[in-house]
Scaffold this active site. Structure first.
Site, mmCIF file in Angstrom:
data_model
loop_
_atom_site.group_PDB
_atom_site.id
_atom_site.type_symbol
_atom_site.label_atom_id
_atom_site.label_comp_id
_atom_site.label_asym_id
_atom_site.label_seq_id
_atom_site.Cartn_x
_atom_site.Cartn_y
_atom_site.Cartn_z
ATOM 1 N N CYS A 121 0.817 -1.227 0.000
ATOM 2 C CA CYS A 121 0.000 0.000 0.000
ATOM 3 C C CYS A 121 0.848 1.273 0.000
ATOM 4 O O CYS A 121 0.335 2.364 -0.249
ATOM 5 C CB CYS A 121 -0.949 0.005 1.189
ATOM 6 N N HIS A 279 -3.143 7.210 2.743
ATOM 7 C CA HIS A 279 -3.623 5.919 2.238
ATOM 8 C C HIS A 279 -5.015 5.590 2.781
ATOM 9 O O HIS A 279 -5.260 5.677 3.983
ATOM 10 C CB HIS A 279 -2.624 4.830 2.637
ATOM 11 N N ASN A 309 -10.148 -0.136 -0.077
ATOM 12 C CA ASN A 309 -8.689 0.029 -0.090
ATOM 13 C C ASN A 309 -8.165 -0.466 -1.437
ATOM 14 O O ASN A 309 -8.196 -1.668 -1.716
ATOM 15 C CB ASN A 309 -8.105 -0.785 1.077
HETATM 16 N N1 ACO Z 1 -18.060 -8.662 9.574
HETATM 17 C C1 ACO Z 1 -18.402 -8.990 10.833
HETATM 18 N N2 ACO Z 1 -17.488 -9.287 11.772
HETATM 19 C C2 ACO Z 1 -16.196 -9.248 11.408
HETATM 20 C C3 ACO Z 1 -15.768 -8.926 10.110
HETATM 21 C C4 ACO Z 1 -16.762 -8.622 9.174
HETATM 22 N N3 ACO Z 1 -16.482 -8.300 7.899
HETATM 23 N N4 ACO Z 1 -14.429 -8.963 10.071
HETATM 24 C C5 ACO Z 1 -13.996 -9.318 11.287
HETATM 25 N N5 ACO Z 1 -15.071 -9.506 12.088
HETATM 26 C C6 ACO Z 1 -15.094 -9.911 13.489
HETATM 27 C C7 ACO Z 1 -13.871 -10.675 13.907
HETATM 28 O O1 ACO Z 1 -13.978 -12.037 13.541
HETATM 29 C C8 ACO Z 1 -13.884 -10.485 15.403
HETATM 30 O O2 ACO Z 1 -14.791 -11.403 15.935
HETATM 31 P P1 ACO Z 1 -14.465 -12.144 17.330
HETATM 32 O O3 ACO Z 1 -14.383 -11.027 18.339
HETATM 33 O O4 ACO Z 1 -15.628 -13.039 17.487
HETATM 34 O O5 ACO Z 1 -13.161 -12.828 17.108
HETATM 35 C C9 ACO Z 1 -14.480 -9.092 15.569
HETATM 36 O O6 ACO Z 1 -15.101 -8.765 14.314
HETATM 37 C C10 ACO Z 1 -13.462 -8.040 15.891
HETATM 38 O O7 ACO Z 1 -12.314 -8.241 15.035
HETATM 39 P P2 ACO Z 1 -11.171 -7.190 14.920
HETATM 40 O O8 ACO Z 1 -10.187 -7.656 13.920
HETATM 41 O O9 ACO Z 1 -10.698 -6.815 16.279
HETATM 42 O O10 ACO Z 1 -12.020 -5.970 14.327
HETATM 43 P P3 ACO Z 1 -11.542 -4.526 14.099
HETATM 44 O O11 ACO Z 1 -12.447 -3.584 14.748
HETATM 45 O O12 ACO Z 1 -10.065 -4.377 14.322
HETATM 46 O O13 ACO Z 1 -11.797 -4.375 12.526
HETATM 47 C C11 ACO Z 1 -10.529 -4.474 10.511
HETATM 48 C C12 ACO Z 1 -11.201 -5.263 11.619
HETATM 49 C C13 ACO Z 1 -11.566 -3.655 9.802
HETATM 50 C C14 ACO Z 1 -9.868 -5.450 9.547
HETATM 51 C C15 ACO Z 1 -9.468 -3.536 11.140
HETATM 52 O O14 ACO Z 1 -8.658 -4.266 12.013
HETATM 53 C C16 ACO Z 1 -8.606 -2.868 10.126
HETATM 54 O O15 ACO Z 1 -9.065 -2.059 9.339
HETATM 55 N N6 ACO Z 1 -7.293 -3.146 10.154
HETATM 56 C C17 ACO Z 1 -6.331 -2.519 9.268
HETATM 57 C C18 ACO Z 1 -6.547 -3.041 7.896
HETATM 58 C C19 ACO Z 1 -5.635 -2.387 6.931
HETATM 59 O O16 ACO Z 1 -5.420 -1.224 6.995
HETATM 60 N N7 ACO Z 1 -5.145 -3.218 6.046
HETATM 61 C C20 ACO Z 1 -4.473 -2.816 4.938
HETATM 62 C C21 ACO Z 1 -3.139 -2.206 5.118
HETATM 63 S S1 ACO Z 1 -2.732 -1.812 3.592
HETATM 64 C C22 ACO Z 1 -1.923 -3.037 2.763
HETATM 65 O O17 ACO Z 1 -0.717 -3.039 2.779
HETATM 66 C C23 ACO Z 1 -2.709 -4.075 1.990
#
Ligand code: ACO
Length: 352
Positions: A121, A279, A309
Protein backbone atom coordinates in the site's frame (compact mmCIF):
# COMPACT_ATOMS: atom_id res chain seq x y z
CA UNK A 1 17.91 30.45 7.75
CA UNK A 2 21.45 30.92 8.93
CA UNK A 3 24.06 29.28 6.69
CA UNK A 4 21.42 28.51 4.05
CA UNK A 5 22.67 28.30 0.49
CA UNK A 6 20.42 28.72 -2.51
CA UNK A 7 21.46 26.41 -5.30
CA UNK A 8 20.28 26.47 -8.90
CA UNK A 9 19.33 22.88 -9.37
CA UNK A 10 16.90 20.34 -10.73
CA UNK A 11 13.69 19.41 -8.96
CA UNK A 12 10.46 17.71 -9.90
CA UNK A 13 6.81 18.70 -9.78
CA UNK A 14 3.49 16.97 -10.35
CA UNK A 15 2.07 18.27 -13.63
CA UNK A 16 -0.99 16.12 -14.21
CA UNK A 17 -3.16 13.52 -12.49
CA UNK A 18 -5.43 10.72 -13.69
CA UNK A 19 -7.42 7.82 -12.33
CA UNK A 20 -9.44 4.81 -13.41
CA UNK A 21 -11.72 2.50 -11.47
CA UNK A 22 -13.68 -0.41 -12.91
CA UNK A 23 -17.39 0.03 -13.63
CA UNK A 24 -18.61 -2.86 -11.50
CA UNK A 25 -19.78 -1.66 -8.08
CA UNK A 26 -19.75 -4.25 -5.28
CA UNK A 27 -21.91 -3.23 -2.33
CA UNK A 28 -21.58 -4.40 1.28
CA UNK A 29 -24.78 -6.40 0.74
CA UNK A 30 -22.84 -8.60 -1.70
CA UNK A 31 -20.88 -10.01 1.28
CA UNK A 32 -23.82 -10.03 3.70
CA UNK A 33 -25.61 -12.34 1.25
CA UNK A 34 -23.19 -15.23 1.86
CA UNK A 35 -21.01 -14.37 4.91
CA UNK A 36 -21.66 -13.62 8.57
CA UNK A 37 -21.28 -9.89 8.15
CA UNK A 38 -23.50 -6.86 7.57
CA UNK A 39 -23.54 -3.50 5.84
CA UNK A 40 -23.70 -1.91 9.30
CA UNK A 41 -20.57 -3.72 10.60
CA UNK A 42 -18.53 -2.90 7.51
CA UNK A 43 -19.56 0.78 7.53
CA UNK A 44 -18.98 1.20 11.24
CA UNK A 45 -15.62 -0.60 11.44
CA UNK A 46 -14.14 0.57 8.14
CA UNK A 47 -16.18 3.42 6.63
CA UNK A 48 -16.47 1.40 3.40
CA UNK A 49 -19.86 1.48 1.65
CA UNK A 50 -18.88 0.02 -1.70
CA UNK A 51 -15.85 -0.85 -3.81
CA UNK A 52 -15.18 -1.42 -7.53
CA UNK A 53 -14.01 -4.76 -8.87
CA UNK A 54 -12.70 -5.61 -12.33
CA UNK A 55 -14.02 -8.47 -14.41
CA UNK A 56 -11.86 -11.59 -13.95
CA UNK A 57 -8.84 -11.59 -16.25
CA UNK A 58 -8.43 -7.80 -16.36
CA UNK A 59 -4.74 -6.93 -16.12
CA UNK A 60 -3.18 -4.23 -13.96
CA UNK A 61 -1.70 -2.57 -17.07
CA UNK A 62 -5.15 -2.44 -18.72
CA UNK A 63 -6.62 -0.67 -15.69
CA UNK A 64 -3.65 1.69 -15.45
CA UNK A 65 -3.64 2.75 -19.12
CA UNK A 66 -6.66 5.14 -19.02
CA UNK A 67 -5.39 6.68 -15.76
CA UNK A 68 -2.03 7.37 -17.43
CA UNK A 69 -3.57 8.80 -20.59
CA UNK A 70 -5.65 11.15 -18.43
CA UNK A 71 -2.59 12.26 -16.43
CA UNK A 72 -0.55 12.85 -19.61
CA UNK A 73 -3.31 14.90 -21.18
CA UNK A 74 -3.85 16.89 -17.93
CA UNK A 75 -0.13 17.68 -17.99
CA UNK A 76 -0.52 19.11 -21.53
CA UNK A 77 1.82 16.42 -22.89
CA UNK A 78 1.65 13.46 -25.26
CA UNK A 79 2.95 9.91 -24.82
CA UNK A 80 6.01 10.94 -26.86
CA UNK A 81 7.05 13.24 -24.02
CA UNK A 82 7.16 10.42 -21.44
CA UNK A 83 10.61 9.00 -20.80
CA UNK A 84 10.08 6.83 -17.77
CA UNK A 85 7.52 4.78 -15.86
CA UNK A 86 7.73 3.84 -12.20
CA UNK A 87 4.77 1.72 -11.18
CA UNK A 88 3.72 0.57 -7.72
CA UNK A 89 1.80 -2.70 -7.62
CA UNK A 90 1.66 -6.09 -5.92
CA UNK A 91 -0.89 -7.45 -8.38
CA UNK A 92 1.19 -7.45 -11.58
CA UNK A 93 0.03 -8.65 -15.00
CA UNK A 94 2.52 -11.57 -14.79
CA UNK A 95 5.38 -12.58 -12.49
CA UNK A 96 7.65 -10.92 -15.05
CA UNK A 97 8.30 -8.77 -16.98
CA UNK A 98 7.17 -5.74 -15.06
CA UNK A 99 3.67 -4.34 -15.37
CA UNK A 100 5.39 -1.04 -16.18
CA UNK A 101 6.77 -2.66 -19.38
CA UNK A 102 3.33 -3.95 -20.38
CA UNK A 103 1.93 -0.49 -19.68
CA UNK A 104 4.68 1.15 -21.71
CA UNK A 105 3.76 -1.05 -24.70
CA UNK A 106 0.03 -0.27 -24.28
CA UNK A 107 0.83 3.45 -24.32
CA UNK A 108 3.09 3.09 -27.38
CA UNK A 109 6.16 4.41 -25.57
CA UNK A 110 9.49 2.98 -26.66
CA UNK A 111 12.06 5.13 -24.91
CA UNK A 112 13.18 5.60 -21.36
CA UNK A 113 12.92 3.24 -18.41
CA UNK A 114 10.03 1.22 -16.99
CA UNK A 115 9.96 -0.82 -13.81
CA UNK A 116 7.74 -1.86 -10.90
CA UNK A 117 8.08 -1.10 -7.22
CA UNK A 118 6.71 -3.55 -4.64
CA UNK A 119 5.86 -1.71 -1.44
CA UNK A 120 2.24 -2.88 -1.13
CA UNK A 121 0.00 0.00 0.00
CA UNK A 122 3.02 2.32 0.18
CA UNK A 123 3.78 1.58 -3.47
CA UNK A 124 2.85 5.03 -4.76
CA UNK A 125 4.89 6.87 -2.10
CA UNK A 126 7.89 4.66 -2.88
CA UNK A 127 7.38 5.09 -6.65
CA UNK A 128 7.02 8.88 -6.39
CA UNK A 129 10.17 9.19 -4.29
CA UNK A 130 12.09 6.96 -6.71
CA UNK A 131 10.91 8.93 -9.74
CA UNK A 132 11.84 12.22 -8.06
CA UNK A 133 15.36 10.89 -7.38
CA UNK A 134 15.72 9.66 -10.97
CA UNK A 135 14.63 13.01 -12.38
CA UNK A 136 17.01 14.89 -10.11
CA UNK A 137 19.85 12.59 -11.18
CA UNK A 138 19.17 13.42 -14.83
CA UNK A 139 17.51 10.16 -15.86
CA UNK A 140 14.20 11.55 -17.05
CA UNK A 141 12.16 14.65 -17.86
CA UNK A 142 8.53 13.49 -17.70
CA UNK A 143 8.03 10.33 -15.68
CA UNK A 144 4.73 8.54 -15.21
CA UNK A 145 4.28 7.51 -11.60
CA UNK A 146 1.55 4.92 -11.29
CA UNK A 147 -0.22 3.10 -8.48
CA UNK A 148 -2.42 0.20 -9.55
CA UNK A 149 -3.80 -2.82 -7.74
CA UNK A 150 -6.50 -5.41 -8.32
CA UNK A 151 -6.98 -7.10 -4.97
CA UNK A 152 -10.26 -8.69 -6.13
CA UNK A 153 -8.03 -11.46 -7.48
CA UNK A 154 -6.00 -12.08 -4.30
CA UNK A 155 -8.60 -11.93 -1.52
CA UNK A 156 -10.19 -15.03 -0.05
CA UNK A 157 -13.91 -14.48 -0.69
CA UNK A 158 -14.70 -16.50 2.44
CA UNK A 159 -12.48 -14.53 4.84
CA UNK A 160 -14.78 -11.84 6.22
CA UNK A 161 -11.86 -10.12 7.96
CA UNK A 162 -10.23 -9.19 4.63
CA UNK A 163 -12.55 -9.66 1.63
CA UNK A 164 -14.75 -6.68 2.49
CA UNK A 165 -11.85 -4.24 2.64
CA UNK A 166 -10.37 -4.07 -0.83
CA UNK A 167 -11.25 -2.63 -4.23
CA UNK A 168 -9.52 -2.39 -7.61
CA UNK A 169 -8.21 0.89 -9.00
CA UNK A 170 -5.46 2.82 -10.73
CA UNK A 171 -4.08 6.32 -10.38
CA UNK A 172 -1.23 8.12 -12.08
CA UNK A 173 0.64 11.39 -12.07
CA UNK A 174 3.14 12.91 -14.48
CA UNK A 175 6.20 14.02 -12.54
CA UNK A 176 8.21 16.54 -14.53
CA UNK A 177 11.67 17.96 -14.24
CA UNK A 178 11.95 21.65 -13.44
CA UNK A 179 15.16 23.52 -13.69
CA UNK A 180 16.46 26.97 -13.06
CA UNK A 181 14.50 27.57 -9.87
CA UNK A 182 16.12 27.98 -6.52
CA UNK A 183 14.54 24.86 -5.10
CA UNK A 184 17.32 23.16 -3.26
CA UNK A 185 18.45 19.69 -4.23
CA UNK A 186 17.74 17.15 -1.48
CA UNK A 187 15.25 19.41 0.22
CA UNK A 188 16.19 18.16 3.65
CA UNK A 189 19.86 19.11 3.38
CA UNK A 190 21.37 21.65 5.76
CA UNK A 191 21.08 24.09 2.91
CA UNK A 192 17.27 24.03 2.71
CA UNK A 193 16.21 27.60 2.12
CA UNK A 194 13.20 28.21 4.34
CA UNK A 195 11.53 30.52 1.88
CA UNK A 196 11.44 27.92 -0.87
CA UNK A 197 9.05 25.52 0.77
CA UNK A 198 6.50 28.31 0.94
CA UNK A 199 6.74 29.56 -2.61
CA UNK A 200 7.84 27.10 -5.27
CA UNK A 201 5.90 24.12 -6.58
CA UNK A 202 7.56 20.75 -6.39
CA UNK A 203 8.50 17.82 -4.22
CA UNK A 204 10.27 19.03 -1.12
CA UNK A 205 11.32 15.76 0.32
CA UNK A 206 10.19 12.38 1.50
CA UNK A 207 10.94 9.67 3.96
CA UNK A 208 10.67 5.96 3.19
CA UNK A 209 10.61 3.38 5.99
CA UNK A 210 10.33 -0.39 6.36
CA UNK A 211 10.49 -2.99 9.10
CA UNK A 212 10.52 -6.55 7.81
CA UNK A 213 10.04 -8.06 11.24
CA UNK A 214 6.32 -7.52 10.65
CA UNK A 215 6.23 -9.12 7.19
CA UNK A 216 3.96 -11.99 8.20
CA UNK A 217 1.24 -9.76 9.64
CA UNK A 218 0.10 -8.81 6.14
CA UNK A 219 1.15 -11.01 3.25
CA UNK A 220 0.29 -13.36 0.42
CA UNK A 221 2.39 -16.36 1.50
CA UNK A 222 2.77 -18.09 -1.87
CA UNK A 223 6.11 -17.67 -3.69
CA UNK A 224 9.53 -19.24 -4.00
CA UNK A 225 9.65 -20.00 -0.26
CA UNK A 226 6.23 -21.61 -0.46
CA UNK A 227 5.61 -22.82 -4.01
CA UNK A 228 2.13 -23.71 -5.17
CA UNK A 229 1.17 -27.30 -4.39
CA UNK A 230 -2.27 -28.87 -4.09
CA UNK A 231 -1.93 -28.52 -0.28
CA UNK A 232 -0.83 -24.87 -0.27
CA UNK A 233 -3.59 -23.99 -2.70
CA UNK A 234 -6.10 -25.79 -0.51
CA UNK A 235 -4.84 -23.79 2.50
CA UNK A 236 -5.39 -20.59 0.50
CA UNK A 237 -1.74 -19.49 0.57
CA UNK A 238 -2.33 -17.64 -2.68
CA UNK A 239 -4.73 -15.30 -0.85
CA UNK A 240 -3.98 -12.20 1.20
CA UNK A 241 -3.68 -12.88 4.93
CA UNK A 242 -3.80 -10.18 7.57
CA UNK A 243 -3.77 -9.66 11.32
CA UNK A 244 -6.13 -6.70 11.07
CA UNK A 245 -5.95 -5.42 14.63
CA UNK A 246 -2.12 -5.35 14.65
CA UNK A 247 -2.02 -3.65 11.25
CA UNK A 248 -4.50 -1.06 12.47
CA UNK A 249 -2.43 -0.09 15.52
CA UNK A 250 0.80 0.06 13.56
CA UNK A 251 -0.84 2.10 10.77
CA UNK A 252 -2.02 4.92 13.04
CA UNK A 253 1.33 5.20 14.82
CA UNK A 254 3.52 5.01 11.73
CA UNK A 255 1.47 7.47 9.68
CA UNK A 256 1.55 10.01 12.50
CA UNK A 257 5.29 9.50 13.13
CA UNK A 258 6.41 9.76 9.51
CA UNK A 259 4.20 12.79 8.92
CA UNK A 260 5.73 14.59 11.89
CA UNK A 261 9.23 13.61 10.83
CA UNK A 262 8.88 14.89 7.25
CA UNK A 263 7.29 18.15 8.41
CA UNK A 264 9.91 18.73 11.12
CA UNK A 265 12.75 18.21 8.67
CA UNK A 266 11.20 20.69 6.25
CA UNK A 267 10.56 23.21 9.02
CA UNK A 268 6.83 23.18 8.29
CA UNK A 269 4.13 23.03 10.94
CA UNK A 270 1.06 20.78 10.79
CA UNK A 271 -1.08 23.94 10.54
CA UNK A 272 0.69 25.08 7.36
CA UNK A 273 -0.30 21.96 5.43
CA UNK A 274 -3.46 22.40 3.34
CA UNK A 275 -4.33 18.73 2.81
CA UNK A 276 -3.15 15.44 4.31
CA UNK A 277 -3.67 12.89 1.56
CA UNK A 278 -3.22 9.56 3.23
CA UNK A 279 -3.62 5.92 2.24
CA UNK A 280 -7.29 4.94 2.25
CA UNK A 281 -7.44 1.65 4.17
CA UNK A 282 -10.00 2.41 6.83
CA UNK A 283 -11.81 5.61 7.78
CA UNK A 284 -11.06 4.99 11.45
CA UNK A 285 -7.31 4.83 10.74
CA UNK A 286 -7.50 8.19 8.93
CA UNK A 287 -9.50 9.86 11.70
CA UNK A 288 -7.26 8.42 14.45
CA UNK A 289 -4.18 9.70 12.63
CA UNK A 290 -5.80 13.14 12.26
CA UNK A 291 -6.69 13.21 15.97
CA UNK A 292 -3.17 12.16 16.92
CA UNK A 293 -1.66 15.01 14.91
CA UNK A 294 -4.32 17.61 15.76
CA UNK A 295 -5.44 17.89 12.13
CA UNK A 296 -8.98 19.11 11.44
CA UNK A 297 -10.97 16.38 9.67
CA UNK A 298 -11.74 18.63 6.69
CA UNK A 299 -8.04 18.56 5.82
CA UNK A 300 -8.10 14.76 5.39
CA UNK A 301 -9.86 13.78 2.13
CA UNK A 302 -11.63 10.43 2.37
CA UNK A 303 -12.93 8.27 -0.49
CA UNK A 304 -12.51 4.81 1.07
CA UNK A 305 -16.32 4.82 1.39
CA UNK A 306 -16.65 4.56 -2.42
CA UNK A 307 -13.60 2.55 -3.47
CA UNK A 308 -12.43 0.53 -0.45
CA UNK A 309 -8.69 0.03 -0.09
CA UNK A 310 -7.16 0.06 -3.59
CA UNK A 311 -3.64 -0.37 -2.13
CA UNK A 312 -1.00 1.43 -4.25
CA UNK A 313 -3.74 3.33 -6.11
CA UNK A 314 -5.39 5.11 -3.20
CA UNK A 315 -3.20 8.22 -3.08
CA UNK A 316 -3.13 9.06 -6.82
CA UNK A 317 -6.90 8.44 -6.97
CA UNK A 318 -7.48 10.91 -4.12
CA UNK A 319 -5.13 13.39 -5.81
CA UNK A 320 -7.01 13.11 -9.12
CA UNK A 321 -10.42 13.48 -7.46
CA UNK A 322 -9.36 16.42 -5.30
CA UNK A 323 -7.92 18.16 -8.34
CA UNK A 324 -11.09 17.57 -10.37
CA UNK A 325 -13.21 18.94 -7.51
CA UNK A 326 -11.02 22.05 -7.16
CA UNK A 327 -10.10 20.93 -3.65
CA UNK A 328 -6.38 21.25 -4.48
CA UNK A 329 -5.34 24.71 -5.58
CA UNK A 330 -2.11 25.99 -7.06
CA UNK A 331 0.29 26.73 -4.23
CA UNK A 332 -1.29 24.31 -1.75
CA UNK A 333 1.02 22.32 0.47
CA UNK A 334 0.17 18.60 0.55
CA UNK A 335 1.46 15.86 2.80
CA UNK A 336 1.06 12.42 1.21
CA UNK A 337 1.47 9.37 3.46
CA UNK A 338 0.93 5.63 3.33
CA UNK A 339 1.55 2.41 5.22
CA UNK A 340 1.28 -1.16 4.04
CA UNK A 341 2.63 -4.68 4.05
CA UNK A 342 6.26 -5.17 4.93
CA UNK A 343 5.62 -3.18 7.00
CA UNK A 344 6.56 -0.35 4.67
CA UNK A 345 5.53 3.26 5.12
CA UNK A 346 6.48 6.76 4.10
CA UNK A 347 5.47 10.33 3.37
CA UNK A 348 6.12 12.98 0.73
CA UNK A 349 5.75 16.76 1.09
CA UNK A 350 4.58 18.48 -2.10
CA UNK A 351 3.84 22.08 -3.04
CA UNK A 352 1.17 22.01 -5.82
N1 ACO B 1 -18.06 -8.66 9.57
C1 ACO B 1 -18.40 -8.99 10.83
N2 ACO B 1 -17.49 -9.29 11.77
C2 ACO B 1 -16.20 -9.25 11.41
C3 ACO B 1 -15.77 -8.93 10.11
C4 ACO B 1 -16.76 -8.62 9.17
N3 ACO B 1 -16.48 -8.30 7.90
N4 ACO B 1 -14.43 -8.96 10.07
C5 ACO B 1 -14.00 -9.32 11.29
N5 ACO B 1 -15.07 -9.51 12.09
C6 ACO B 1 -15.09 -9.91 13.49
C7 ACO B 1 -13.87 -10.68 13.91
O1 ACO B 1 -13.98 -12.04 13.54
C8 ACO B 1 -13.88 -10.49 15.40
O2 ACO B 1 -14.79 -11.40 15.93
P1 ACO B 1 -14.46 -12.14 17.33
O3 ACO B 1 -14.38 -11.03 18.34
O4 ACO B 1 -15.63 -13.04 17.49
O5 ACO B 1 -13.16 -12.83 17.11
C9 ACO B 1 -14.48 -9.09 15.57
O6 ACO B 1 -15.10 -8.76 14.31
C10 ACO B 1 -13.46 -8.04 15.89
O7 ACO B 1 -12.31 -8.24 15.03
P2 ACO B 1 -11.17 -7.19 14.92
O8 ACO B 1 -10.19 -7.66 13.92
O9 ACO B 1 -10.70 -6.81 16.28
O10 ACO B 1 -12.02 -5.97 14.33
P3 ACO B 1 -11.54 -4.53 14.10
O11 ACO B 1 -12.45 -3.58 14.75
O12 ACO B 1 -10.07 -4.38 14.32
O13 ACO B 1 -11.80 -4.37 12.53
C11 ACO B 1 -10.53 -4.47 10.51
C12 ACO B 1 -11.20 -5.26 11.62
C13 ACO B 1 -11.57 -3.65 9.80
C14 ACO B 1 -9.87 -5.45 9.55
C15 ACO B 1 -9.47 -3.54 11.14
O14 ACO B 1 -8.66 -4.27 12.01
C16 ACO B 1 -8.61 -2.87 10.13
O15 ACO B 1 -9.07 -2.06 9.34
N6 ACO B 1 -7.29 -3.15 10.15
C17 ACO B 1 -6.33 -2.52 9.27
C18 ACO B 1 -6.55 -3.04 7.90
C19 ACO B 1 -5.63 -2.39 6.93
O16 ACO B 1 -5.42 -1.22 6.99
N7 ACO B 1 -5.14 -3.22 6.05
C20 ACO B 1 -4.47 -2.82 4.94
C21 ACO B 1 -3.14 -2.21 5.12
S1 ACO B 1 -2.73 -1.81 3.59
C22 ACO B 1 -1.92 -3.04 2.76
O17 ACO B 1 -0.72 -3.04 2.78
C23 ACO B 1 -2.71 -4.07 1.99
Amino acid sequence: MENSVKIQTVASEIRGTGMCVPERVVSNEHFAAYLETSDEWIRERTGIEQRRWCEKGTSASALAEPACREAISAAGLTVNDIDGIVLGTVTPDNIFPSTACYLQARLGITNGFAFDVNAVCSGFIYALTTADALIRSGQGTNVLVVGVDLYSGIIDPNDRGTCVLFGDGAGAVVLSRKQGESLVDGAFGDHLAQGDVRSISGIYGSELKADGRFADLLCVPMGTANPPTPDSLKRGDHFLQMQGREVFKFAVRSLADVTKSVLDRAGVSVEEVDLFISHQANKRILLSMAKHLGIPEEKVPINVDRYGNTSAATIPIVLAECEREGRIKKGDLLLLSAVGGGFSWGAVLVRW
